[in-house]
Structures are given as C-alpha cells and as structure tokens.
Design a protein around this motif. Structure first.
Motif, PDB file in Angstrom:
ATOM      1  N   SER B  74       0.809  -1.216   0.000  1.00  0.00           N
ATOM      2  CA  SER B  74       0.000   0.000   0.000  1.00  0.00           C
ATOM      3  C   SER B  74       0.847   1.273   0.000  1.00  0.00           C
ATOM      4  CB  SER B  74      -0.984   0.005   1.167  1.00  0.00           C
ATOM      5  OG  SER B  74      -0.288  -0.164   2.367  1.00  0.00           O
ATOM      6  N   ALA B  75       2.134   1.152   0.370  1.00  0.00           N
ATOM      7  CA  ALA B  75       3.001   2.337   0.371  1.00  0.00           C
ATOM      8  C   ALA B  75       3.124   2.918  -1.036  1.00  0.00           C
ATOM      9  CB  ALA B  75       4.378   1.982   0.920  1.00  0.00           C
ATOM     10  N   SER B  76       3.049   2.037  -2.060  1.00  0.00           N
ATOM     11  CA  SER B  76       3.196   2.525  -3.430  1.00  0.00           C
ATOM     12  C   SER B  76       1.839   2.787  -4.087  1.00  0.00           C
ATOM     13  CB  SER B  76       4.002   1.518  -4.252  1.00  0.00           C
ATOM     14  OG  SER B  76       3.396   0.255  -4.205  1.00  0.00           O
ATOM     15  N   SER B  77       0.769   2.836  -3.294  1.00  0.00           N
ATOM     16  CA  SER B  77      -0.542   3.143  -3.863  1.00  0.00           C
ATOM     17  C   SER B  77      -1.069   4.446  -3.269  1.00  0.00           C
ATOM     18  CB  SER B  77      -1.533   2.017  -3.538  1.00  0.00           C
ATOM     19  OG  SER B  77      -1.992   2.164  -2.214  1.00  0.00           O
ATOM     20  N   SER B  78      -2.223   4.888  -3.759  1.00  0.00           N
ATOM     21  CA  SER B  78      -2.769   6.148  -3.259  1.00  0.00           C
ATOM     22  C   SER B  78      -3.383   6.008  -1.863  1.00  0.00           C
ATOM     23  CB  SER B  78      -3.808   6.686  -4.241  1.00  0.00           C
ATOM     24  OG  SER B  78      -4.643   5.652  -4.671  1.00  0.00           O
ATOM     25  N   VAL B  79      -3.384   4.764  -1.319  1.00  0.00           N
ATOM     26  CA  VAL B  79      -3.824   4.590   0.067  1.00  0.00           C
ATOM     27  C   VAL B  79      -2.943   5.440   0.988  1.00  0.00           C
ATOM     28  CG1 VAL B  79      -4.097   2.899   1.923  1.00  0.00           C
ATOM     29  CG2 VAL B  79      -4.605   2.261  -0.425  1.00  0.00           C
ATOM     30  N   SER B  80      -1.644   5.525   0.612  1.00  0.00           N
ATOM     31  CA  SER B  80      -0.725   6.301   1.445  1.00  0.00           C
ATOM     32  C   SER B  80      -1.069   7.789   1.424  1.00  0.00           C
ATOM     33  CB  SER B  80       0.720   6.074   0.993  1.00  0.00           C
ATOM     34  OG  SER B  80       0.855   6.455  -0.359  1.00  0.00           O
ATOM     35  N   LYS B  81      -1.892   8.206   0.442  1.00  0.00           N
ATOM     36  CA  LYS B  81      -2.366   9.597   0.430  1.00  0.00           C
ATOM     37  C   LYS B  81      -3.716   9.733   1.120  1.00  0.00           C
ATOM     38  CE  LYS B  81      -0.196  10.204  -4.096  1.00  0.00           C
ATOM     39  NZ  LYS B  81      -0.549  10.084  -5.509  1.00  0.00           N
ATOM     40  N   GLY B  82      -4.207   8.649   1.687  1.00  0.00           N
ATOM     41  CA  GLY B  82      -5.460   8.707   2.425  1.00  0.00           C
ATOM     42  C   GLY B  82      -6.690   8.375   1.603  1.00  0.00           C
ATOM     43  N   GLU B  83      -6.511   7.785   0.436  1.00  0.00           N
ATOM     44  CA  GLU B  83      -7.686   7.436  -0.373  1.00  0.00           C
ATOM     45  C   GLU B  83      -8.445   6.281   0.271  1.00  0.00           C
ATOM     46  OE1 GLU B  83      -8.508   7.228  -5.059  1.00  0.00           O
ATOM     47  OE2 GLU B  83      -7.334   5.520  -4.378  1.00  0.00           O
ATOM     48  N   SER B  84      -9.779   6.334   0.173  1.00  0.00           N
ATOM     49  CA  SER B  84     -10.584   5.251   0.744  1.00  0.00           C
ATOM     50  C   SER B  84     -10.511   4.034  -0.172  1.00  0.00           C
ATOM     51  CB  SER B  84     -12.038   5.690   0.896  1.00  0.00           C
ATOM     52  OG  SER B  84     -12.650   5.801  -0.375  1.00  0.00           O
ATOM     53  N   LEU B  85     -10.804   2.869   0.421  1.00  0.00           N
ATOM     54  CA  LEU B  85     -10.800   1.630  -0.360  1.00  0.00           C
ATOM     55  C   LEU B  85     -11.823   1.710  -1.484  1.00  0.00           C
ATOM     56  CD1 LEU B  85      -9.992  -1.321  -0.828  1.00  0.00           C
ATOM     57  CD2 LEU B  85     -11.600  -1.978   0.968  1.00  0.00           C
ATOM     58  N   LYS B  86     -12.978   2.300  -1.160  1.00  0.00           N
ATOM     59  CA  LYS B  86     -14.037   2.427  -2.165  1.00  0.00           C
ATOM     60  C   LYS B  86     -13.548   3.203  -3.389  1.00  0.00           C
ATOM     61  CE  LYS B  86     -18.628   4.361  -2.775  1.00  0.00           C
ATOM     62  NZ  LYS B  86     -19.645   5.238  -2.209  1.00  0.00           N
ATOM     63  N   THR B  88     -10.435   3.699  -4.356  1.00  0.00           N
ATOM     64  CA  THR B  88      -9.393   2.949  -5.067  1.00  0.00           C
ATOM     65  C   THR B  88     -10.042   1.917  -5.995  1.00  0.00           C
ATOM     66  OG1 THR B  88      -7.936   3.198  -3.163  1.00  0.00           O
ATOM     67  CG2 THR B  88      -7.310   1.538  -4.772  1.00  0.00           C
ATOM     68  N   ILE B  89     -11.030   1.198  -5.475  1.00  0.00           N
ATOM     69  CA  ILE B  89     -11.689   0.151  -6.273  1.00  0.00           C
ATOM     70  C   ILE B  89     -12.448   0.772  -7.445  1.00  0.00           C
ATOM     71  CG2 ILE B  89     -13.488  -1.649  -6.220  1.00  0.00           C
ATOM     72  CD1 ILE B  89     -10.915  -2.502  -4.819  1.00  0.00           C
ATOM     73  N   LEU B  90     -13.191   1.840  -7.176  1.00  0.00           N
ATOM     74  CA  LEU B  90     -13.969   2.467  -8.249  1.00  0.00           C
ATOM     75  C   LEU B  90     -13.058   2.998  -9.362  1.00  0.00           C
ATOM     76  CD1 LEU B  90     -16.844   4.315  -6.341  1.00  0.00           C
ATOM     77  CD2 LEU B  90     -16.978   2.244  -7.743  1.00  0.00           C
ATOM     78  N   THR B  91     -11.880   3.481  -8.974  1.00  0.00           N
ATOM     79  CA  THR B  91     -10.942   3.994  -9.968  1.00  0.00           C
ATOM     80  C   THR B  91     -10.328   2.852 -10.786  1.00  0.00           C
ATOM     81  OG1 THR B  91     -10.408   5.782  -8.457  1.00  0.00           O
ATOM     82  CG2 THR B  91      -8.883   5.432 -10.282  1.00  0.00           C
ATOM     83  N   VAL B  92      -9.746   1.887 -10.056  1.00  0.00           N
ATOM     84  CA  VAL B  92      -9.038   0.797 -10.756  1.00  0.00           C
ATOM     85  C   VAL B  92      -9.995   0.004 -11.649  1.00  0.00           C
ATOM     86  CG1 VAL B  92      -7.721  -1.330 -10.419  1.00  0.00           C
ATOM     87  CG2 VAL B  92      -7.247   0.667  -8.996  1.00  0.00           C
ATOM     88  N   SER B  93     -11.246  -0.121 -11.200  1.00  0.00           N
ATOM     89  CA  SER B  93     -12.211  -0.917 -11.978  1.00  0.00           C
ATOM     90  C   SER B  93     -12.460  -0.299 -13.362  1.00  0.00           C
ATOM     91  CB  SER B  93     -13.527  -1.060 -11.214  1.00  0.00           C
ATOM     92  OG  SER B  93     -14.143   0.202 -11.089  1.00  0.00           O
ATOM     93  N   ARG B  94     -12.124   0.990 -13.526  1.00  0.00           N
ATOM     94  CA  ARG B  94     -12.274   1.615 -14.840  1.00  0.00           C
ATOM     95  C   ARG B  94     -11.135   1.225 -15.787  1.00  0.00           C
ATOM     96  NH1 ARG B  94     -16.800   5.163 -14.933  1.00  0.00           N
ATOM     97  NH2 ARG B  94     -17.818   4.630 -12.975  1.00  0.00           N
TER      98      ARG B  94
END
Lengths: 155, 303
Positions: B74-86, B88-94
């Motif tokens: 998760s350090a290399s994902s936007s989770v480290s910027k505080g993005e919610s799981l929802k 992240t999923i909605l974005t990647v699913s596109r």
C-alpha cells in the motif's frame, strides 16, 4: 376516614392518535429513542422510564403522536428491547397490538466487535445476519465473525 | 454460471462449482499456455505484501496472455495519500476487467465486491478468507488421492488462527472427510468449525502430539505458527517449535500419504522431508497456478 381506593392515574398520558411502545426495559429507553430517530422528530412524544411494571419490575414507555411505524423499522429495537410491545392508537382506541421480533438482518445499529473488520476502518454501514435469534448471535456480513450479545456496542 | 461473479469466501460457490474449477484446472495442467486472456487487463492490488500469491496470479495471467497492472504494497498506492478503499476500487475498476485483491482488513474483499463493477477475486482479507488457497489445496488433495471425498486428513499447528485450515475444513465438509486436529491446547480449532463438522455428520479427533496420527493419515496439512497472531511473545516462544516433522517420522506411513503446507514454512517441516515421496508442498504451489487459471477464465467467461 373512609377507605378510598388508590387513585388510578396514567403515568404517561394517553394520545389520541399514534403509537405506544410499551414494556421497554428501563435502561434501554433512550437507546430506543435513538434507534427510532425520535430525537429530532417534530411529532409530540411522551415518554417515561423506571415506571413500575408487574411483569418486568421497571419499564419504559414511549408514546408518539400521529406516527405509525413500519414493522421493519420497529423491529430494529428488538436488539435492545426484545420485550417491547407496540400498540397502534386511533381516536383513543386500540387498533392493533403486536410484539417486536428480532429481524433476520440488522443494519447500522450495531458496531462490529472485531477491531480488524473493514467496517471499523472505512466509511461502511455495518450489516449483520442474525444466526441465532434466541441467544442473539450476529454474523458480520463483512468479516464473517460471530458476535454475541455481551460483545455488542450500539452505534 | 461463474461469469462475472466475485469470489470472496469459500462459501460463495457450490460444491458443483468447485468441482468444475478443479476439472478446468486439470485441463490447464495439461495445457498451461493458452491465449485466452489476450486483450484483457487484470489488476493485482496488494495492500499488504504477499509475494507467493501475487506471483502465482501474475504467472496465471501471463500464461493466458493477459496483462497485469497493480501494486505490491500500500506504500506505493494512493492509500498512502489517504484514499478510501471504495475510491481505489472504483478507480481501478475503470482500467481493468477483473481485480485480484489482498488487504489486511477482514471483510475488505466483500465490501470491494459490493462497490466494484468488475469481479473481485479475494487473495486474502486479513485472517478471514483466502479462497484460492483453499481451492488449490482441494485440487492437490483430489490429484494425490484420486478423489476429494472420504479422506483422512490431519491438520497440524495453528488451528486457531490459521485461515487456510478454517477454509479447508469448511470445503472438505462438502465432500466428507475425517479430521485429525493436532495443536497445542491454546491453538485448538475454534468451536464454530467443530460444530460445522458435526452438523455435516462427520468426525474429528483432537491431539496434542503429532506422532500417533502419522500412520493413519492420507494427508498431513502442516501450518506455520504465525508470530504476528500473538500479542504475548512468551506465549509464542512456548509454542513456536512444538511440531517438527522430519523424514525419520515418515517410515511407517500409508503409501498414499502426502504432506501439504500453505507455505512459507519455518521449522515445522525439516528440509530432509523435501526429498521424501510424501513431500508435496512445492507441487501444491504449482497447482495454485492452474487453479487460478481456471478461476480467471471462468469468471471472465472465456472458458
């Protein structure tokens, strides 16, 4: 002095139209008000608690004028007030009486007891399947852990 | 039909659906290179590191001609910027056709499957579920025993926190098995799983010593006692090396006995076991790729 019968008086006055929720365990009264979202309601609400009850010792009662609840709505209080009864009043007359029932599914009211459950870390409404109505055991829809009555924390 | 369905928990699919996956995995074992996912993009979102599971999925996708995007912690994902799981999923699913996800919080995969417009395969949600591991275990059992049902299986080690054990117990109850449960007292299988076994009219036996079940078992499923599950380091020290399977203990076994382990192993299986005919844990790893090929193609509806 002549013997006089003790004066009979309703401890919480009658309503013309609306719903009476009776036999609420005294300690759960305010929780029931919260679960039914009556705190911000514009309806007239009369309530009392620590009233004497032959059956339960102490009880609470809520009378909501001009409001009729859907059964799914009222069943939400079954977790904290399994003994509660519901009376529908129209023109001071009892139209219908029923007991609350524990629903098959519970949403939002209870927090998941598992500190690692995703619902305690993201903005997600909690959701539980009631797997045992008698002993009240709830299966978290998300983390799949089973929570027992003494582990429940109400939101 | 498995098309477009998420796989979150071992209870999501029926016994027949599992058998279909196992049959399909067998096909991929004979023909692992098939260009079925050409033009497909699969995300591997690993919010916590798991090298083995991620590489296995990535190998499966690669052998099917698909492309992979994602992150491995998760350090290399936007989770480290505080993005919610929802989000992240909605974005990647596109970007992708299917999401493979590993997340440290329990229930995260179920939640993701509810918000995602593309199917989710749960690659582990904390201590909760890891259904693809369970499927590859089932595949390994069926392959080595000729059938998935009626086997005598010994689970050894951490039966309290080991989610692979929990899932496999549930899955094997659909097929019928006899369970030998070997663990320290403090790491016994939780009551809810023992009730589940009984509800299926099956039997379990509990032991604290490993030796006596070795001659009886068709499968010995070893597990690592996981340090991260213990809050008390003294308690961990007491149980960490309680079981050690070595080649000398395997002299008097059933002919068909195979030893499984979800890996990584530490001290519970000595390296001298690796060269015995009973050692199966590295073949088990290989089976994981075929099972994941079967799952990916079923869910994407190309097989």
């Amino acid at each position: 002095m002549e013997n006089r019968e003790p004066r009979k008086e309703l401890q919480v006055s009658a309503i013309q139209n609306g719903t009476v929720i009776d036999h609420i365990p005294a300690k759960s009264l305010f929780q029931v008000l919260r679960i039914l979202h009556l705190e911000g309601s514009a309806n007239q609400i009369l309530f009392g608690t620590n009233l004497d009850s032959k059956k339960y010792g102490k009880k609470g009662i809520i009378k909501v004028a001009d409001k009729y609840f859907k059964i799914e709505e009222i069943n939400k209080i079954a977790l904290v007030a399994p003994t509660a009864t519901l009376t529908v009043i129209k023109n001071y007359q009892i139209i219908e009486k029923k007991k609350v029932e524990i629903p098959d599914e519970i949403q939002q009211i209870v927090k998941c007891f598992n500190p690692l459950c995703i619902t305690n870390h993201e903005k997600i409404s909690t959701r539980f399947h009631v797997v045992d109505k008698k002993d009240l055991k709830l299966l978290c829809h998300y983390c799949e852990k089973i929570m027992e009555r003494d582990e429940m924390v109400f939101l | 039909m498995m098309k477009n369905r998420s796989l979150v928990s071992i209870t999501d699919f029926t016994r027949e659906e599992y058998i279909r996956i196992l049959d399909l995995a067998e096909e991929f074992e004979s023909h692992p290179i098939q260009n079925l996912l050409q033009g497909y993009v699969i995300a591997t979102l690993f919010f916590e590191p798991s090298t083995r599971t991620r590489l296995s999925f990535e190998s499966a996708v690669s052998r099917l001609g698909g492309k992979i995007i994602g992150f491995s912690d998760s350090a290399s994902s936007s989770v480290s910027k505080g993005e919610s799981l929802k989000d992240t999923i909605l974005t990647v699913s596109r970007y992708v056709d299917l999401i493979v996800m590993r997340h440290p919080k329990e229930g995260s995969a179920r939640f993701a499957s509810e918000v995602s417009p593309v199917p989710i395969i749960n690659a582990g949600d904390g201590a909760n579920q890891h259904p693809t591991q369970c499927l590859l275990d089932l595949y390994s059992i069926r392959k080595t025993q000729g059938k998935p049902d009626g086997i005598s299986i010994a689970f050894v080690g951490d039966l309290k926190y080991g989610r692979t054990v929990h899932s496999l117990v549930i899955a094997l109850c659909q097929f019928g098995a006899t369970f030998h449960l070997v663990s320290p007292i403090e790491l016994k299988l939780p009551g809810v799983f023992k009730d589940y076994i009984e509800k299926h009219h099956l039997h379990y036996f509990e032991y604290t010593e490993l030796d006596e079940i070795i001659p009886k078992a068709d499968i010995i499923y070893m597990t690592r006692i996981q340090q991260e599950r213990f809050s008390d380091p003294i308690e961990y020290e007491r149980v960490r090396n309680v079981y050690n399977l070595n080649s000398a203990m395997l002299r008097d076994t059933k002919k068909n006995l195979k030893i499984l382990h979800p890996l990584p192993r530490v001290a519970e299986i000595s390296e001298d076991v690796d060269d015995t005919p009973q050692a199966y844990y590295f073949d088990q790893v290989e089976n994981g790729v075929y099972v994941r090929q079967a799952l990916l193609t079923s869910i994407l509806g190309v097989k």
